[in-house]
Every structure is written in structure tokens, then in C-alpha cells.
Design a protein around this motif. Structure first.
Motif, PDB file in Angstrom:
ATOM      1  N   ALA A 102       0.827  -1.211   0.000  1.00 18.13           N
ATOM      2  CA  ALA A 102       0.000   0.000   0.000  1.00 18.13           C
ATOM      3  C   ALA A 102       0.860   1.259   0.000  1.00 18.13           C
ATOM      4  O   ALA A 102       0.572   2.214  -0.731  1.00 18.13           O
ATOM      5  CB  ALA A 102      -0.933  -0.007   1.208  1.00 18.13           C
ATOM      6  N   LEU A 103       1.916   1.272   0.802  1.00 18.71           N
ATOM      7  CA  LEU A 103       2.799   2.442   0.845  1.00 18.71           C
ATOM      8  C   LEU A 103       3.502   2.644  -0.496  1.00 18.71           C
ATOM      9  O   LEU A 103       3.623   3.768  -0.989  1.00 18.71           O
ATOM     10  CB  LEU A 103       3.812   2.304   1.973  1.00 18.71           C
ATOM     11  N   PHE A 104       3.973   1.551  -1.081  1.00 22.98           N
ATOM     12  CA  PHE A 104       4.634   1.625  -2.381  1.00 22.98           C
ATOM     13  C   PHE A 104       3.663   2.109  -3.455  1.00 22.98           C
ATOM     14  O   PHE A 104       3.994   2.982  -4.264  1.00 22.98           O
ATOM     15  CB  PHE A 104       5.209   0.253  -2.738  1.00 22.98           C
ATOM     16  N   ALA A 105       2.448   1.562  -3.464  1.00 26.48           N
ATOM     17  CA  ALA A 105       1.439   1.960  -4.448  1.00 26.48           C
ATOM     18  C   ALA A 105       1.057   3.428  -4.270  1.00 26.48           C
ATOM     19  O   ALA A 105       0.827   4.145  -5.250  1.00 26.48           O
ATOM     20  CB  ALA A 105       0.206   1.073  -4.332  1.00 26.48           C
ATOM     21  N   LYS A 110       0.993   8.760  -6.424  1.00 30.39           N
ATOM     22  CA  LYS A 110       1.210  10.213  -6.317  1.00 30.39           C
ATOM     23  C   LYS A 110       2.144  10.708  -7.407  1.00 30.39           C
ATOM     24  O   LYS A 110       1.919  11.759  -8.005  1.00 30.39           O
ATOM     25  CB  LYS A 110       1.756  10.553  -4.934  1.00 30.39           C
ATOM     26  N   TYR A 111       3.191   9.948  -7.677  1.00 34.99           N
ATOM     27  CA  TYR A 111       4.139  10.343  -8.728  1.00 34.99           C
ATOM     28  C   TYR A 111       3.440  10.386 -10.084  1.00 34.99           C
ATOM     29  O   TYR A 111       3.583  11.355 -10.839  1.00 34.99           O
ATOM     30  CB  TYR A 111       5.316   9.356  -8.775  1.00 34.99           C
ATOM     31  N   LEU A 112       2.671   9.336 -10.390  1.00 31.48           N
ATOM     32  CA  LEU A 112       1.982   9.295 -11.673  1.00 31.48           C
ATOM     33  C   LEU A 112       0.952  10.412 -11.797  1.00 31.48           C
ATOM     34  O   LEU A 112       0.794  10.996 -12.870  1.00 31.48           O
ATOM     35  CB  LEU A 112       1.321   7.932 -11.878  1.00 31.48           C
ATOM     36  N   LYS A 113       0.249  10.700 -10.719  1.00 38.00           N
ATOM     37  CA  LYS A 113      -0.742  11.774 -10.766  1.00 38.00           C
ATOM     38  C   LYS A 113      -0.084  13.130 -11.024  1.00 38.00           C
ATOM     39  O   LYS A 113      -0.609  13.935 -11.778  1.00 38.00           O
ATOM     40  CB  LYS A 113      -1.536  11.823  -9.457  1.00 38.00           C
ATOM     41  N   LEU A 114       1.054  13.355 -10.420  1.00 36.39           N
ATOM     42  CA  LEU A 114       1.735  14.639 -10.598  1.00 36.39           C
ATOM     43  C   LEU A 114       2.387  14.754 -11.975  1.00 36.39           C
ATOM     44  O   LEU A 114       2.349  15.799 -12.602  1.00 36.39           O
ATOM     45  CB  LEU A 114       2.785  14.839  -9.511  1.00 36.39           C
ATOM     46  N   LYS A 115       2.984  13.682 -12.453  1.00 41.49           N
ATOM     47  CA  LYS A 115       3.750  13.740 -13.697  1.00 41.49           C
ATOM     48  C   LYS A 115       2.923  13.461 -14.953  1.00 41.49           C
ATOM     49  O   LYS A 115       3.249  13.943 -16.016  1.00 41.49           O
ATOM     50  CB  LYS A 115       4.913  12.736 -13.645  1.00 41.49           C
TER      51      LYS A 115
END
Length: 143
Positions: A102-105, A110-115
Motif C-alpha cells: 500500500a505504501l509503495f502503491a 502520487k508520482y503518476l498523478k503529478l507527472k
């Protein structure tokens, strides 16, 4: 005897068709990823109970306990205590693994949403995964 393999194939092909449909739907619609700023915080209590219900109703867990755990049970000792102990160990290990996943996902999400929020790349990746899994399932040979 032939009814079970036929039912399995029907379910498999329906599942494969549904995955391919979802992939095509993602490609054809104006699918956009919600931005990280606009997302609402989920109700953690509701998420917990949904996860718990999913695990309780998961037939793989019951099959695991029925097929795997009995070989670690000594019939000469208290079977109930042994099953409870192994169940607690299983739950602790599963909880640790699920927290790490869950932490990794969360970090990846978050990275994918921002980038990639306004990028078509994520749309193609999502569609490719759905279609690829659907095709793999459709052409999977039963052994």
C-alpha cells in the motif's frame, strides 16, 4: 465431469472479453486521471471494512488454509491452538506485506498523478495492461 471445465472456460472467456472491453473503453473515451489536488480523502473506516470483507470472502484464503496448513499440524497436540497460532502468524505476515504494498502503491500513484495527469501516456499504459491481460487470459491453456 465435462460441466466444470466448460464452466471454467465460459467464465475465463467472459473475463477476458471484459478486460479487453475495458481497455478499448479507456482508449476511446476521454479518460483523464484525477489530479492529486482534487481528490477527496477516503473514509478510512469504510476502506478498512471493504478490505476485511474482501479477504473474508476470498476463496483463495480458505483454499490456502485447507490445502497448506494441515501439513504443519501435529495430530498429537491441541489442533485448535495450532490452527489459531498459524492463523495469527499468517495474518501478521499478510498485514506487513499489505502495508508495504500500500505504501509503495501510494508513492507510485502520487508520482503518476503529478507527472502524467494530463498526459495520454497513462491512458495508453492502462489500456495496454487491460487488453494484454484479457488476451493472455483468453489464450491461456488449461493444464
Amino acid at each position: 465431469m465435462l460441466a466444470v471445465p466448460t464452466a471454467y472456460d465460459i467464465i475465463r472467456y467472459l473475463g477476458a472479453a471484459y478486460l479487453v472491453y475495458l481497455g478499448i473503453k479507456v482508449l476511446l473515451t476521454g479518460y483523464k486521471l484525477e489530479s492529486a489536488q482534487n481528490s477527496n480523502k477516503p473514509n478510512l473506516k469504510k476502506v478498512f471494512f471493504q478490505g476485511m470483507l474482501t479477504n473474508v470472502l476470498n476463496p483463495k484464503v480458505a483454499l490456502f488454509f485447507l490445502a497448506f496448513l494441515p501439513q504443519f499440524i501435529s495430530p498429537s497436540e491441541n489442533i485448535t491452538q495450532q490452527l489459531l497460532f498459524l492463523g495469527v502468524v499468517f495474518n501478521i505476515n499478510g498485514t506487513i506485506v499489505n502495508i508495504i504494498v500500500a505504501l509503495f502503491a501510494d508513492k507510485i500513484g502520487k508520482y503518476l498523478k503529478l507527472k502524467l495527469t494530463n498526459s495520454g501516456i497513462l491512458k495508453w499504459i492502462s489500456a495496454s495492461i487491460f487488453i494484454g491481460l484479457g488476451l493472455r487470459l483468453a489464450f491461456l491453456e488449461r493444464k
